[in-house]
Design an enzyme around this catalytic site. Structure first.
Site, PDB file in Angstrom:
ATOM      1  N   ASN A  23      61.346  47.344  86.693  1.00 59.67           N
ATOM      2  CA  ASN A  23      61.505  47.878  85.337  1.00 59.67           C
ATOM      3  C   ASN A  23      61.145  46.870  84.243  1.00 59.67           C
ATOM      4  OD1 ASN A  23      62.147  50.327  86.368  1.00 59.67           O
ATOM      5  ND2 ASN A  23      64.356  50.177  86.006  1.00 59.67           N
ATOM      6  N   ARG A 126      66.068  63.775  80.264  1.00 57.00           N
ATOM      7  CA  ARG A 126      65.290  62.607  79.888  1.00 57.00           C
ATOM      8  C   ARG A 126      64.174  62.884  78.881  1.00 57.00           C
ATOM      9  NH1 ARG A 126      64.176  58.940  85.015  1.00 57.00           N
ATOM     10  NH2 ARG A 126      64.126  57.354  83.410  1.00 57.00           N
ATOM     11  N   ARG A 401      59.388  53.698  95.758  1.00 58.91           N
ATOM     12  CA  ARG A 401      58.981  53.539  94.350  1.00 58.91           C
ATOM     13  C   ARG A 401      59.528  52.256  93.750  1.00 58.91           C
ATOM     14  NH1 ARG A 401      59.930  58.596  90.675  1.00 58.91           N
ATOM     15  NH2 ARG A 401      59.068  57.009  89.320  1.00 58.91           N
TER      16      ARG A 401
HETATM   17  C1  EPZ Z   1      65.192  53.176  81.933  1.00 59.48           C
HETATM   18  O1  EPZ Z   1      64.851  54.556  81.818  1.00 59.48           O
HETATM   19  C2  EPZ Z   1      64.945  52.791  83.355  1.00 59.48           C
HETATM   20  N1  EPZ Z   1      63.537  52.977  83.669  1.00 59.48           N
HETATM   21  C3  EPZ Z   1      65.834  53.611  84.266  1.00 59.48           C
HETATM   22  O2  EPZ Z   1      65.631  53.132  85.585  1.00 59.48           O
HETATM   23  C4  EPZ Z   1      67.301  53.400  83.888  1.00 59.48           C
HETATM   24  O3  EPZ Z   1      68.126  54.238  84.657  1.00 59.48           O
HETATM   25  C5  EPZ Z   1      67.494  53.721  82.400  1.00 59.48           C
HETATM   26  O4  EPZ Z   1      66.562  52.954  81.590  1.00 59.48           O
HETATM   27  C6  EPZ Z   1      68.898  53.422  81.895  1.00 59.48           C
HETATM   28  O5  EPZ Z   1      69.217  52.083  82.134  1.00 59.48           O
HETATM   29  C7  EPZ Z   1      62.660  52.027  83.354  1.00 59.48           C
HETATM   30  O6  EPZ Z   1      62.987  50.993  82.794  1.00 59.48           O
HETATM   31  C8  EPZ Z   1      61.237  52.254  83.744  1.00 59.48           C
HETATM   32  P1  EPZ Z   1      66.748  55.568  78.513  1.00 59.48           P
HETATM   33  P2  EPZ Z   1      64.680  55.220  80.377  1.00 59.48           P
HETATM   34  O7  EPZ Z   1      65.690  55.988  77.567  1.00 59.48           O
HETATM   35  O8  EPZ Z   1      64.174  54.219  79.424  1.00 59.48           O
HETATM   36  C9  EPZ Z   1      68.444  59.604  76.605  1.00 59.48           C
HETATM   37  C10 EPZ Z   1      65.537  53.382  87.960  1.00 59.48           C
HETATM   38  O9  EPZ Z   1      66.194  53.881  88.905  1.00 59.48           O
HETATM   39  N2  EPZ Z   1      67.226  59.615  75.786  1.00 59.48           N
HETATM   40  O10 EPZ Z   1      67.441  54.278  78.260  1.00 59.48           O
HETATM   41  O11 EPZ Z   1      63.902  56.468  80.585  1.00 59.48           O
HETATM   42  C11 EPZ Z   1      68.142  59.779  78.085  1.00 59.48           C
HETATM   43  O12 EPZ Z   1      67.973  61.142  78.424  1.00 59.48           O
HETATM   44  C12 EPZ Z   1      65.511  54.045  86.646  1.00 59.48           C
HETATM   45  O13 EPZ Z   1      64.849  52.349  88.078  1.00 59.48           O
HETATM   46  C13 EPZ Z   1      67.039  60.583  74.847  1.00 59.48           C
HETATM   47  O14 EPZ Z   1      67.886  61.466  74.663  1.00 59.48           O
HETATM   48  O15 EPZ Z   1      66.170  55.566  80.012  1.00 59.48           O
HETATM   49  C14 EPZ Z   1      69.341  59.126  78.722  1.00 59.48           C
HETATM   50  O16 EPZ Z   1      70.399  60.044  78.765  1.00 59.48           O
HETATM   51  C15 EPZ Z   1      65.711  55.493  86.589  1.00 59.48           C
HETATM   52  N3  EPZ Z   1      65.872  60.586  74.112  1.00 59.48           N
HETATM   53  C16 EPZ Z   1      69.662  57.976  77.772  1.00 59.48           C
HETATM   54  O17 EPZ Z   1      69.042  58.328  76.522  1.00 59.48           O
HETATM   55  C17 EPZ Z   1      64.909  59.631  74.275  1.00 59.48           C
HETATM   56  O18 EPZ Z   1      63.875  59.690  73.576  1.00 59.48           O
HETATM   57  C18 EPZ Z   1      69.160  56.614  78.184  1.00 59.48           C
HETATM   58  O19 EPZ Z   1      67.813  56.740  78.626  1.00 59.48           O
HETATM   59  C19 EPZ Z   1      65.109  58.639  75.241  1.00 59.48           C
HETATM   60  C20 EPZ Z   1      66.289  58.637  75.982  1.00 59.48           C
END
Ligand code: EPZ
Length: 422
Positions: A23, A126, A401
């Protein structure tokens, strides 16, 4: 389709080197789009998502050498001299949501990006609304049509931005876009994950002006252009945490090398609360699992809290702990799919809304189980290591992955696990 066959009940023992963080490496690969010069990344993990990102960049005509090697010699060289298609197509985005990380760098450098909208996935809806809103505030015109987002801007203009909710890839996307914007961008309520600070280190090596990455306020002074850089990716704290649980759940004795213990504070504290012995040793971490762990409640949180990416693995341990553990998932709305698979192995888990109540210890017995996402698949492997008899884990493409040859690593520590196709 590949599956794992695991004979449980073997104690893990030995030394293991943890690879680079997927990540961190993914946004760092996307950062190559910000310059026409060569970006070299080292300590790159050999995992499927990295190959997918390399394919996506190659689709845009980025010259790519690697990814090749593994462990510390894993590396890739990327040169985006010209960008022929500023586009992340549906076929690639649907296999990897992190493809959306090209949006910020593309619009920052070329003023145009077209990215397939990622759909929901097994763990939640997401959305990417926060990425888009922030890019709009930087002056991009955003349109969404036929399942694609298009962003256009002559040159982005720095401004003060407040994320309504903490988002990891949202912070990364906007931080990358802002490096080439005119003037200063201030990101408030930014994510503080170590992967963000690592990306900022690469961007600064490329000539960007960034302060405060690893705090919730990041300041970026836009510069006209960025240049070549070399960078070593930080160790994968989630892979390290997964192996800590593997040591604990098998009553084993493992030394993990190449880790950053401070990135794992919340995980180490929680495992210590469960009675697992973890100590620093020679720059690494030693874990010793002994008698039954004690139950402890966990709430997932943004960094520096307990990571959602360790929730499933922790649940496997909680099934073997004495007492009741309440696990509250606050980041994703549907991240308990592994619970019903663990129940099929004999665990006592009830899920109510965003809480899983785990009563332990219950003996686990091997069963056929299906992995639903990356971390869920890791948790089922852990449960299989602790179970009596044979566990078959289906859909291990999820685990590939994000974990480098996990079955070989576990085997080198004494686990009885093999990959087979069926
Ligand atoms: C990152 O995902 C990681 N992926 C995820 O890793 C990790 O679980 C997650 O952060 C939380 O730590 C990478 O770094 C590539 P977020 P990301 O945006 O960035 C909501 C793994 O197993 N949200 O921080 O997609 C979202 O739905 C994975 O390696 C919105 O509502 O997560 C979630 O509930 C899976 N609108 C929360 O915020 C947005 O525009 C946090 O998501 C963006 C996010």
């Amino acid at each position: 389709m590949d599956k794992f066959r695991i004979e449980g009940g073997h104690r893990l023992e030995g030394t293991l080197r943890v690879g680079g963080a997927k990540n961190a490496a993914l946004p760092e690969m996307a950062a190559c789009l910000l310059t026409g010069e060569t970006i070299e990344l080292r300590n790159l993990p050999r995992v499927r998502d990295i190959q997918t990102m390399a394919r996506l960049l190659a689709h845009m005509s980025v010259e790519t050498e690697g990814p090749e090697g593994e462990g510390e010699s894993g590396r890739v060289r990327l040169r985006a001299a010209t960008i022929s298609h500023a586009e992340a197509p549906y076929d690639l985005v649907k296999t990897m949501r992190a493809s959306v990380l090209v949006l910020g760098p593309l619009v920052g450098r070329t003023g145009y990006a077209r990215v397939s909208m990622p759909g929901g996935c097994a763990i939640g809806a997401r959305p990417i609304d926060l990425h888009l809103k922030a890019l709009e505030r930087l002056g991009a015109q955003i349109t969404t049509e036929h399942g694609y987002v298009e962003a256009r801007a002559k040159r982005l203009r720095g401004t003060r931005l407040l994320f309504d909710r903490i988002t990891v890839t949202g912070t990364e996307n906007v931080m990358m876009a802002a490096t080439l914007a005119e003037g200063e961008t201030i990101l408030e309520n930014a994510a503080r994950e170590p992967e963000i600070a690592d990306l900022a280190r690469l961007l600064v090596a490329m000539g960007a002006k960034i302060e405060g990455a690893s705090t919730s306020t990041i300041r970026i002074q836009g510069v006209p252009s960025l240049h070549a850089a070399e960078h070593k990716v930080i160790p994968d704290r989630i892979a390290a945490g997964t192996f800590l649980v593997a040591g604990a759940i098998t009553g084993g004795d493992l030394l993990l090398e190449g880790v950053e213990p401070e990135h794992l504070d919340a995980v180490i504290d929680k495992l210590a609360e469960c009675g697992v012995e973890i100590r620093r040793e020679g720059g690494g971490l030693r874990v010793r699992g002994g008698a039954h762990a004690q139950a402890a409640n966990v709430d997932t949180e943004e960094y520096p809290g307990f990571p959602t990416d360790m929730q499933a693995q922790y649940m496997a341990l909680a099934t073997q702990a004495e007492g009741t553990s309440i696990i509250t998932e606050t980041i994703f709305e549907n991240r308990f799919l592994h619970a019903s698979e663990m129940v099929r192995m004999g665990a006592d888990i009830s899920v109510r809304g965003n809480q899983a109540i785990v009563r332990g210890p219950t003996p686990l017995t091997g069963a056929a189980v299906i992995a639903s996402d990356l971390r869920a698949s890791a948790s089922l492997v852990l449960a299989g290591l602790a179970a009596q008899g044979t566990t078959i884990v289906d859909r291990v493409y999820h685990i590939d992955r994000g974990y480098e040859r996990i079955e070989e690593k576990l085997r080198s520590l004494g686990a009885c696990i093999e990959r087979f196709s069926a």
